[in-house]
Structure formats: structure tokens, C-alpha cells
Enzyme design. Sequence first.
Site, PDB file in Angstrom:
ATOM      1  N   SER A 151       0.810  -1.218   0.000  1.00 27.31           N
ATOM      2  CA  SER A 151       0.000   0.000   0.000  1.00 27.31           C
ATOM      3  C   SER A 151       0.842   1.266   0.000  1.00 27.31           C
ATOM      4  O   SER A 151       0.355   2.339  -0.365  1.00 27.31           O
ATOM      5  CB  SER A 151      -0.949  -0.001   1.196  1.00 27.31           C
ATOM      6  OG  SER A 151      -0.236  -0.159   2.407  1.00 27.31           O
ATOM      7  N   ASP A 398      -4.431   5.824  11.413  1.00 28.22           N
ATOM      8  CA  ASP A 398      -3.481   5.401  10.383  1.00 28.22           C
ATOM      9  C   ASP A 398      -2.237   6.266  10.527  1.00 28.22           C
ATOM     10  O   ASP A 398      -2.231   7.437  10.128  1.00 28.22           O
ATOM     11  CB  ASP A 398      -4.080   5.544   8.988  1.00 28.22           C
ATOM     12  CG  ASP A 398      -3.125   5.086   7.881  1.00 28.22           C
ATOM     13  OD1 ASP A 398      -1.967   4.746   8.200  1.00 28.22           O
ATOM     14  OD2 ASP A 398      -3.541   5.076   6.708  1.00 28.22           O
ATOM     15  N   HIS A 401       0.436   5.293   6.490  1.00 22.20           N
ATOM     16  CA  HIS A 401       0.303   5.928   5.179  1.00 22.20           C
ATOM     17  C   HIS A 401       0.358   7.449   5.328  1.00 22.20           C
ATOM     18  O   HIS A 401       0.423   7.976   6.435  1.00 22.20           O
ATOM     19  CB  HIS A 401      -1.008   5.489   4.529  1.00 22.20           C
ATOM     20  CG  HIS A 401      -1.111   4.009   4.356  1.00 22.20           C
ATOM     21  ND1 HIS A 401      -1.781   3.201   5.251  1.00 22.20           N
ATOM     22  CD2 HIS A 401      -0.601   3.177   3.418  1.00 22.20           C
ATOM     23  CE1 HIS A 401      -1.697   1.932   4.876  1.00 22.20           C
ATOM     24  NE2 HIS A 401      -0.974   1.897   3.766  1.00 22.20           N
TER      25      HIS A 401
END
Length: 429
Positions: A151, A398, A401
Site C-alpha cells: 500500500s 493510520d 500511510h
Amino acid sequence: MGLGSTNPLKSQPRSFTKLLPWALYSLLIPLVLLHLYFRPLHFSKTSPNNQIPPPHKPVILFSQVLKAGIKQEVLCDYFNGKWVPNNSGPLYNGTSCGFIKDGQNCHNHGRPDKGYLYWRWRPKQCRLPRFEPTTFFSLLKNKHLAFVGDSMARNQLESLLCLMSTASSPVLVYSSGDDKKFRRWRFPSHNINVSVYWSPFLVKGMEKSNNGFNYNRLYLDSVDERWASEMGKMDVVVLSVGHWFLHPAVYYEKGSVLGCHYCPGLNHSEVEFYDVYRKALNTTLKAVMDRRSGDAMDVIVTTFSPSHFEGEWDKAGACDKKKPFEEGEKTLEGMDAEMRKIGVEELEAAKKKEMGKRVRLQALDVTKLALMRPDGHPGPYMYGFPFANGVRERVQNDCVHWCLPGPIDTWNEILLEVIKRWENGFEMH
């Protein structure tokens, strides 16, 4: 001049005798600098305290125009630098770009602070230019750029699409897999294809399932054919993996079980995931060099991107900093340093093996600049307006990311500099 003659310097005013040494120095210093330029000093690889420096060679040469209009080649190590305030802000925003994964669209998800958008990375030896879409288009014309990995590779891809789309609009020409893990866009204006291939280990692997085994399976001596089978269609490949190697997994090599990582209940010996990460990179780079024929291919390895969880991942303040770390405030160490070190070492080892010109290899060394940006993650804003009904004690964060726009845009600015150097005929060192 006779023996009885007076010293001419003694007859000069005292101010003249004071200025004379400085005049001599002004003549000697340029001569010394010229000597060092043409006959540079060579230092031992061992540092003054007898410690061998880390294997770091992502040093890029680039051309700098001096005030006199003369070009000179300057050493630029993009790994070393600092974040500085910048009022210009990003080239796009969460509304103008339609390629941002929902979980990274921090602005549209209600993140109230905007300061994280106004910083630029400043390397110590040089200036890093802003991303120039038109330059990128001219360099990649009629080529296929592929991002391969997890990702984080997708995060970087979507950043690049946003930057490119400020100058030209792409067309989605292919989409497949859960969560659209395999996609390709085409920029008709320059016949450029940009793809993303989901391959979180680069080598062959079977991901854990909610309905089956709860660990990954990795085959360390076999490259993942889901992307490798299309290698012949790629001109530039960006490899980006790391975080998935921390998950529980069983490892296979030469048809038998090598060991496992965190697999209680299975009768397998524990294998450190650092060794597995190294083997996976080694297998991947070897496959690239063995298979490539015909035109040269450029391979770029993005180094490990640190996360910034503070405490538990489901606490509201898991990564709540509002500005970058200052120089010296945060040290690259532990797992982050080791994962980066392995990536650089394997890339440099592959460079030595690749004696021909079929594959050009370069590390995109972003670990330190990523480490210094704890403010750049979505945090709780991976979901829309998480505090609309008040602040909850537990909310998923998160801290891996990156917000788009955000710090990861800098990775693509460096990527452009790497490609510019290659296209101008300069080899990376």
C-alpha cells in the site's frame, strides 16, 4: 641589489605590510581549491572514531547553475536534510485530484489543521526543485512506469498521479483485483502508461485469510509472477515494500519450510524477518537482471517508510503531532534503520553484479525524510469527520500511510530528479 641595500618592504607604510599577507592568501586559496577540484583528497572509509559508516550510497549528481551562468556538478545526498517552512503549498488538493484513496484524503475527511501542507524538504548540499509535470511528461514519453509493492507503493503512485494530472488528465485503461489492486492509467497526450501492481512481498506469496490460515506464506526463491510476467512491458519500475514482512508468516525455500515468524502452534523454527526481507529483495533484483533483455530498464527501490504510532493504535492521539521533528530531535534507529540499511545494501550489491547496461538501479532513499514527518499521516482522519459527535477514547488511527497532498509528494520530486539524471546521461553513485 647589493648587500648593503635596505629591505624595500621596510620603506613601505605599515598598512601596506599588514595587507600583504592577505593579498598572498587571496592568491593561494583559489590555487588550493583548483588543486582539490582536479586532485580531490581520498579519505579512508573508516570514520575518525574508527566506526565504519553505514552502507549509504544514494548520492545523486545533479547540475547546478552558478550566478556566472557556469554549470557545475554538485554532490547531492537527498537522504540528509531537514524540513523547512514553505508558503507555496502543494500543487493539488484533496478536491482537485480524483485519484486519492479515501483513507488518505485528510482534507476532505475534516482534518482541521493545514500546517502539514506547508513544509519542504531541503537537502544539505543542494536544492530540491518542485515537481515539474511538463518535465516529467517529456522524460516519460512513450514509456511505461510501474509501481510494484504494497500500500505504500500505491500511496506513492496516487501522489504521482495527482502531480501529473495538474498538467494532463489520464484515462483508466485497466482495473482488476480486490480494492483495485492492479490498475493502469494512460496519459494520451504523451502516450505514458502508469501502473500499480499489488505485490506486498515482491516474491511469490499467499496472504492470510479470515476464513483460513492466519499467517502469510512466502516463497523466498520465486518472484511474484503477477507483476514479473509483465516485466518486458515496463520501462521504469519503482519497488516499494516493507511493512508486510512484520506480519506472522511461514517461509518456504527450495520446496521446504525454512522457518516462520511469530507462528505459535506451528512446529517451525523462528526466522528473523530482517533476513527474509533481504532474501526477498535479493530474489527480486536477481530476477530483474536475469530476465531483462533488449532496451534498458530503470529500477528504483524506495527505502522503508517509518510509522509514527505513539501508544496504542486505537487511541485518539496515536499520531497527533502538528509539525515535523527538528534536526536532532528524532534519531533513525532500531527497525527503521535496519530495514533501510537492508534495502540500500541489496540495491548496491545488485549494482555490482549488473555489469551490463540492461538495468539501471537506484535507491530512492526516503527513510529519514519520512521519519521526520510525524504530522503527515491521516491519523484518525482515515475516516471522515471522526470527532463529529465528540472526542471518543478509541478511534482507529493510520500512522503508516501519508495524507495526500502531503510529505510523500517529496518522494516523487526526488524520483523526477533521478530520472532527469539518467536521461541526461549521468550514472548514479
